[in-house]
Design an enzyme around this catalytic site. Structure first.
Site, mmCIF file in Angstrom:
data_model
loop_
_atom_site.group_PDB
_atom_site.id
_atom_site.type_symbol
_atom_site.label_atom_id
_atom_site.label_comp_id
_atom_site.label_asym_id
_atom_site.label_seq_id
_atom_site.Cartn_x
_atom_site.Cartn_y
_atom_site.Cartn_z
ATOM 1 N N GLN A 64 0.833 -1.197 0.000
ATOM 2 C CA GLN A 64 0.000 0.000 0.000
ATOM 3 C C GLN A 64 0.872 1.254 0.000
ATOM 4 O O GLN A 64 1.651 1.477 0.929
ATOM 5 C CB GLN A 64 -0.886 -0.014 1.254
ATOM 6 C CG GLN A 64 -1.579 1.286 1.573
ATOM 7 C CD GLN A 64 -2.638 1.651 0.568
ATOM 8 O OE1 GLN A 64 -2.364 2.428 -0.344
ATOM 9 N NE2 GLN A 64 -3.814 1.066 0.685
ATOM 10 N N GLY A 101 -24.128 -0.719 7.546
ATOM 11 C CA GLY A 101 -23.272 -1.841 7.217
ATOM 12 C C GLY A 101 -22.359 -1.525 6.039
ATOM 13 O O GLY A 101 -22.308 -0.392 5.556
ATOM 14 N N GLU A 153 -9.026 -0.819 1.785
ATOM 15 C CA GLU A 153 -8.457 -0.609 3.114
ATOM 16 C C GLU A 153 -9.234 0.440 3.914
ATOM 17 O O GLU A 153 -9.345 0.338 5.136
ATOM 18 C CB GLU A 153 -6.982 -0.204 3.023
ATOM 19 C CG GLU A 153 -6.333 -0.105 4.401
ATOM 20 C CD GLU A 153 -4.814 0.038 4.362
ATOM 21 O OE1 GLU A 153 -4.247 0.455 5.393
ATOM 22 O OE2 GLU A 153 -4.216 -0.276 3.329
ATOM 23 N N GLU A 193 -5.008 1.706 -7.806
ATOM 24 C CA GLU A 193 -6.211 2.112 -7.072
ATOM 25 C C GLU A 193 -5.986 3.440 -6.356
ATOM 26 O O GLU A 193 -6.837 4.323 -6.362
ATOM 27 C CB GLU A 193 -6.606 1.041 -6.059
ATOM 28 C CG GLU A 193 -7.923 1.361 -5.357
ATOM 29 C CD GLU A 193 -8.113 0.581 -4.065
ATOM 30 O OE1 GLU A 193 -9.264 0.396 -3.682
ATOM 31 O OE2 GLU A 193 -7.108 0.185 -3.455
ATOM 32 N N ASN A 194 -4.814 3.593 -5.764
ATOM 33 C CA ASN A 194 -4.531 4.818 -5.027
ATOM 34 C C ASN A 194 -4.304 6.006 -5.940
ATOM 35 O O ASN A 194 -4.672 7.134 -5.617
ATOM 36 C CB ASN A 194 -3.320 4.610 -4.115
ATOM 37 C CG ASN A 194 -3.694 3.944 -2.812
ATOM 38 O OD1 ASN A 194 -4.267 4.572 -1.934
ATOM 39 N ND2 ASN A 194 -3.406 2.674 -2.687
#
Length: 289
Positions: A44, A65, A85, A118-119
């Site tokens: 990450q 939820g 995350e 993704e980041n």
């Protein structure tokens, strides 16, 4: 499940995300895993998470939820997160014991590449996190800057300019990470010749609220003051000046072209250190054993 925006990603990334995007996420595919059995992605690149945003997400999870399962892979002890995350962290804040998850099989290079991509698609990624993401791809996957550029659909100078941020002193990095310094200000600071003054000038920039233009003028004055007296150079032709600008943009550093007698001349490319020299040689496609 939310569709991943793959614009500008390489063909290899498409293949990695293909399995994640398939719409066959039936109840049989989703498992409730214990949060204590899950660990963050070791690759990450994101080092900071907005606490206020996590608290808001935790409040939503308490009420409603987790609607979107996280993606994990099996590890020696439990599971490692591939994507999701923030949902994992917010679920822990919300006091939940489990989280819906989909188990996929990915090797280490795929884990790393997915985490970085993704980041990079998140607007709140800090410049240093982005720089670290590129550095991770280069070092862990043994890619060149050109290969990273091609995979991510970004120019090589763009990648190079971000990587140069990693050479800043830690105190300056902290100012950049907290948003007190902008990306433009940090890049301008890199042009300061006397690196011993970087921290002081960075703090002055923040304290005085200097714009990028004002900072450029200050650094030009400081660089001129440190320069040794020389004879007034002959004015450069428009062609030479344009060539210098194009090369400087390509290499992400200062470039100077000087003319001599009989049509001869000299091309100078500045570099900060050995790592920066390696970066420039990579752009030149030069291999030195």
């Amino acid at each position: 499940m939310a569709k991943v925006n793959k614009k500008g990603l390489g063909r290899g990334i498409d293949a990695l995300f293909q399995d994640i995007n398939t719409p066959d996420l039936t109840l049989d595919n989703v498992s409730d895993l214990a949060l204590t059995d899950i660990r963050p992605n070791p690759y990450q690149p994101r080092k900071t998470f907005d606490q206020a945003g996590l608290n808001d997400l935790a409040d939503s999870i308490r009420q409603n939820g987790v609607f979107q399962p996280i993606i994990v892979r099996k590890s020696v002890n439990g599971y490692e997160i591939i994507t999701g995350e923030r949902r994992f962290r917010a679920s822990k804040l919300a006091g939940r014991d489990t989280i819906p998850a989909i188990v996929r099989e990915f090797d280490d290079p795929q884990m790393m590449e997915i985490a970085v991509i993704e980041n990079l698609q998140r607007e709140d990624l800090t410049p240093l996190d982005e720089a670290q993401a590129y550095d991770t791809l280069i070092k862990r996957l043994k890619l060149t800057q050109a290969e990273v550029s091609k995979r991510l659909g970004k120019s090589r100078p763009y990648i190079a300019n971000y990587l140069r941020l990693l050479t800043l002193p830690e105190a300056v990095k902290q100012l950049l990470n907290t948003g007190k310094l902008s990306m433009g200000q940090a890049r301008t600071l890199l042009s300061l010749k006397d690196k011993q003054k970087l921290v002081a000038v960075a703090k002055k920039t923040v304290t005085d609220g200097l714009t990028v233009r004002q900072l450029e003028r200050l650094i030009n004055q400081m660089n001129a003051g440190d320069a040794k007296p020389t004879r007034t150079p002959k004015p450069k032709s428009p062609f030479v000046r344009a060539s210098e600008e194009q090369l400087a943009a390509h290499f992400g550093t200062k470039v100077a072209i000087t003319s001599a007698a009989k049509g001869r001349g000299k091309l100078e490319i500045d570099f900060e250190d050995e790592a920066d020299l390696t970066r420039i040689l990579d752009l030149l496609h030069v291999n030195i054993d």
